[in-house]
Design a protein around this motif. Structure first.
Motif, PDB file in Angstrom:
ATOM      1  N   LYS A 129      11.810  42.290  67.788  1.00 23.80           N
ATOM      2  CA  LYS A 129      10.955  41.353  67.067  1.00 23.80           C
ATOM      3  C   LYS A 129      11.787  40.340  66.298  1.00 23.80           C
ATOM      4  N   GLU A 130      11.388  39.099  66.388  1.00 26.44           N
ATOM      5  CA  GLU A 130      12.035  38.052  65.611  1.00 26.44           C
ATOM      6  C   GLU A 130      11.046  37.351  64.694  1.00 26.44           C
ATOM      7  N   GLU A 131       9.751  37.425  65.026  1.00 30.15           N
ATOM      8  CA  GLU A 131       8.741  36.751  64.232  1.00 30.15           C
ATOM      9  C   GLU A 131       7.653  37.742  63.828  1.00 30.15           C
ATOM     10  N   ALA A 132       6.973  37.413  62.739  1.00 31.36           N
ATOM     11  CA  ALA A 132       5.845  38.225  62.302  1.00 31.36           C
ATOM     12  C   ALA A 132       4.657  37.905  63.202  1.00 31.36           C
ATOM     13  N   ASP A 133       4.258  38.854  64.041  1.00 34.27           N
ATOM     14  CA  ASP A 133       3.204  38.553  65.007  1.00 34.27           C
ATOM     15  C   ASP A 133       2.207  39.693  65.190  1.00 34.27           C
ATOM     16  N   LEU A 134       2.233  40.690  64.324  1.00 39.54           N
ATOM     17  CA  LEU A 134       1.317  41.815  64.475  1.00 39.54           C
ATOM     18  C   LEU A 134       0.042  41.600  63.673  1.00 39.54           C
ATOM     19  N   GLU A 135      -1.064  41.991  64.261  1.00 42.68           N
ATOM     20  CA  GLU A 135      -2.307  42.100  63.516  1.00 42.68           C
ATOM     21  C   GLU A 135      -2.798  43.529  63.669  1.00 42.68           C
ATOM     22  N   MET A 136      -3.378  44.057  62.608  1.00 40.89           N
ATOM     23  CA  MET A 136      -3.742  45.465  62.577  1.00 40.89           C
ATOM     24  C   MET A 136      -5.105  45.657  61.936  1.00 40.89           C
ATOM     25  N   GLU A 137      -5.690  46.796  62.219  1.00 44.38           N
ATOM     26  CA  GLU A 137      -6.862  47.255  61.492  1.00 44.38           C
ATOM     27  C   GLU A 137      -6.448  48.500  60.737  1.00 44.38           C
ATOM     28  N   GLY A 138      -6.769  48.548  59.449  1.00 49.78           N
ATOM     29  CA  GLY A 138      -6.384  49.684  58.628  1.00 49.78           C
ATOM     30  C   GLY A 138      -7.576  50.286  57.913  1.00 49.78           C
ATOM     31  N   GLU A 139      -7.339  51.448  57.311  1.00 46.99           N
ATOM     32  CA  GLU A 139      -8.408  52.144  56.598  1.00 46.99           C
ATOM     33  C   GLU A 139      -7.790  53.087  55.577  1.00 46.99           C
ATOM     34  N   ASP A 140      -8.457  53.233  54.436  1.00 46.64           N
ATOM     35  CA  ASP A 140      -8.005  54.207  53.436  1.00 46.64           C
ATOM     36  C   ASP A 140      -8.760  55.524  53.565  1.00 46.64           C
ATOM     37  N   ALA A 147      -5.464  43.359  58.818  1.00 47.58           N
ATOM     38  CA  ALA A 147      -4.167  43.065  58.214  1.00 47.58           C
ATOM     39  C   ALA A 147      -3.318  42.285  59.201  1.00 47.58           C
ATOM     40  N   MET A 148      -2.353  41.552  58.670  1.00 45.88           N
ATOM     41  CA  MET A 148      -1.420  40.814  59.513  1.00 45.88           C
ATOM     42  C   MET A 148      -0.050  40.814  58.849  1.00 45.88           C
ATOM     43  N   GLU A 149       0.977  40.692  59.677  1.00 48.08           N
ATOM     44  CA  GLU A 149       2.325  40.534  59.141  1.00 48.08           C
ATOM     45  C   GLU A 149       2.468  39.124  58.572  1.00 48.08           C
ATOM     46  N   LEU A 156       7.662  48.185  62.351  1.00 46.36           N
ATOM     47  CA  LEU A 156       6.361  48.209  63.009  1.00 46.36           C
ATOM     48  C   LEU A 156       6.413  47.372  64.278  1.00 46.36           C
ATOM     49  N   SER A 157       5.834  47.889  65.352  1.00 49.65           N
ATOM     50  CA  SER A 157       5.796  47.141  66.605  1.00 49.65           C
ATOM     51  C   SER A 157       4.635  47.634  67.448  1.00 49.65           C
ATOM     52  N   LEU A 158       4.193  46.796  68.359  1.00 55.06           N
ATOM     53  CA  LEU A 158       3.109  47.178  69.260  1.00 55.06           C
ATOM     54  C   LEU A 158       3.525  48.348  70.137  1.00 55.06           C
ATOM     55  N   ALA A 159       4.783  48.365  70.562  1.00 59.53           N
ATOM     56  CA  ALA A 159       5.242  49.387  71.499  1.00 59.53           C
ATOM     57  C   ALA A 159       5.423  50.755  70.854  1.00 59.53           C
ATOM     58  N   HIS A 160       5.838  50.796  69.580  1.00 63.41           N
ATOM     59  CA  HIS A 160       6.293  52.061  69.019  1.00 63.41           C
ATOM     60  C   HIS A 160       5.513  52.567  67.811  1.00 63.41           C
ATOM     61  N   THR A 161       4.590  51.787  67.265  1.00 61.39           N
ATOM     62  CA  THR A 161       3.848  52.248  66.087  1.00 61.39           C
ATOM     63  C   THR A 161       2.645  53.074  66.520  1.00 61.39           C
ATOM     64  N   PRO A 162       2.591  54.355  66.159  1.00 56.94           N
ATOM     65  CA  PRO A 162       1.460  55.191  66.584  1.00 56.94           C
ATOM     66  C   PRO A 162       0.201  54.884  65.785  1.00 56.94           C
ATOM     67  N   GLU A 182       4.136  42.437  54.133  1.00 56.89           N
ATOM     68  CA  GLU A 182       5.547  42.080  54.231  1.00 56.89           C
ATOM     69  C   GLU A 182       6.363  43.268  53.738  1.00 56.89           C
ATOM     70  N   PRO A 183       7.667  43.303  54.029  1.00 54.09           N
ATOM     71  CA  PRO A 183       8.463  44.484  53.670  1.00 54.09           C
ATOM     72  C   PRO A 183       8.397  44.864  52.196  1.00 54.09           C
TER      73      PRO A 183
END
Length: 245
Positions: A129-140, A147-149, A156-162, A182-183
């Motif tokens: 990854k070189e750019e912030a390009d993830l979008e996610m759905e989260g829940e508490d 959410a977005m980067e 975090l990555s599409l390939a490896h984040t469970p 962000e970090p």
């Protein structure tokens, strides 16, 4: 596991916690009031669905995911989990082709169970990854949000984040109901939930929706029960579900 220590917000559901504790002390080598039991319960929490393990009354503000919601979280960090993840910097068609190619590589033995392999053999579209390009759905556990980067989070990555990956939000800005990650404003904890057993199915549906295709029929997922493992690894029995009166 107290309210003001590891997971202060939301509070851990007391029924779930008591059930998990009773389950844990039945494991070999785990004694009551030991560091081992604390580690075992923590591991099981990271592998749980927060809708089962968290109290529903004191998490994120209600309605935080609405389009007109603009605020910054304050106070103690809030535990959430990732329910879905996608990339906005690539077309759905391209991501689907990469997904299929990764599946073929996995079946051919080019990757291990975590999707890792020879860096020189990485597929096109899976570069670092070189750019912030993830979008996610989260829940508490109760309240869902998008959410977005805002800045790249390399872990975090599409390939490896469970799915079910746990993180804590601290002073995260929500703009139009979307958490800007962000970090510096997240604490990454790891883990996963039962959703991750069917990760490829959920990813396919996300990509099909983006490509304007109808969803596939919902399969009948079978729960696979494994052996007892105090480390909460693959095949571990989950704690008994809490009973709510």
């Amino acid at each position: 596991m107290g309210k003001n220590r590891n997971f202060p917000k939301p509070s851990v559901d007391q029924d779930w916690l008591e059930g998990c504790y009773e389950w844990a002390i039945g494991l070999d080598g785990v004694r009551p009031d030991s560091q081992k039991i604390l580690e075992t319960v923590r591991m099981q929490l990271l592998k749980s669905s927060l809708s089962e393990s968290m109290d529903s009354t004191d998490g994120l503000p209600k309605g935080i995911g609405h389009l007109n919601s603009n605020l910054t979280l304050s106070g103690v960090p809030t535990l959430v989990e990732i329910l879905s993840v996608s990339e906005v910097g690539s077309s759905a068609f391209q991501l689907d082709q990469v997904r299929k190619a990764r599946g073929e590589r996995l079946r051919a033995g080019g990757y291990d169970e975590h999707g890792e392999g020879n860096e020189e053999a990485n597929l096109e579209g899976e570069e670092a990854k070189e750019e912030a390009d993830l979008e996610m759905e989260g829940e508490d556990g109760t309240t869902q949000f998008q959410a977005m980067e805002y800045k790249t989070i390399p872990q975090l990555s599409l390939a490896h984040t469970p799915l079910g990956f746990k993180l804590q939000l601290k002073e995260v800005r929500f703009i139009c109901g979307v958490a800007n990650l962000e970090p510096d404003n997240v604490i990454l904890l790891g883990g996963e939930s039962d959703l991750n057993q069917h990760r490829d199915y959920y990813l396919r549906q996300n990509l099909r929706e983006r490509m304007g295709l109808p969803n596939e029929p919902t399969p009948e997922f079978e729960d696979v029960e494994g052996e007892n493992d105090e480390n909460g690894g693959a095949g571990a029995l989950s704690p008994p579900p809490p009973t709510h009166n």
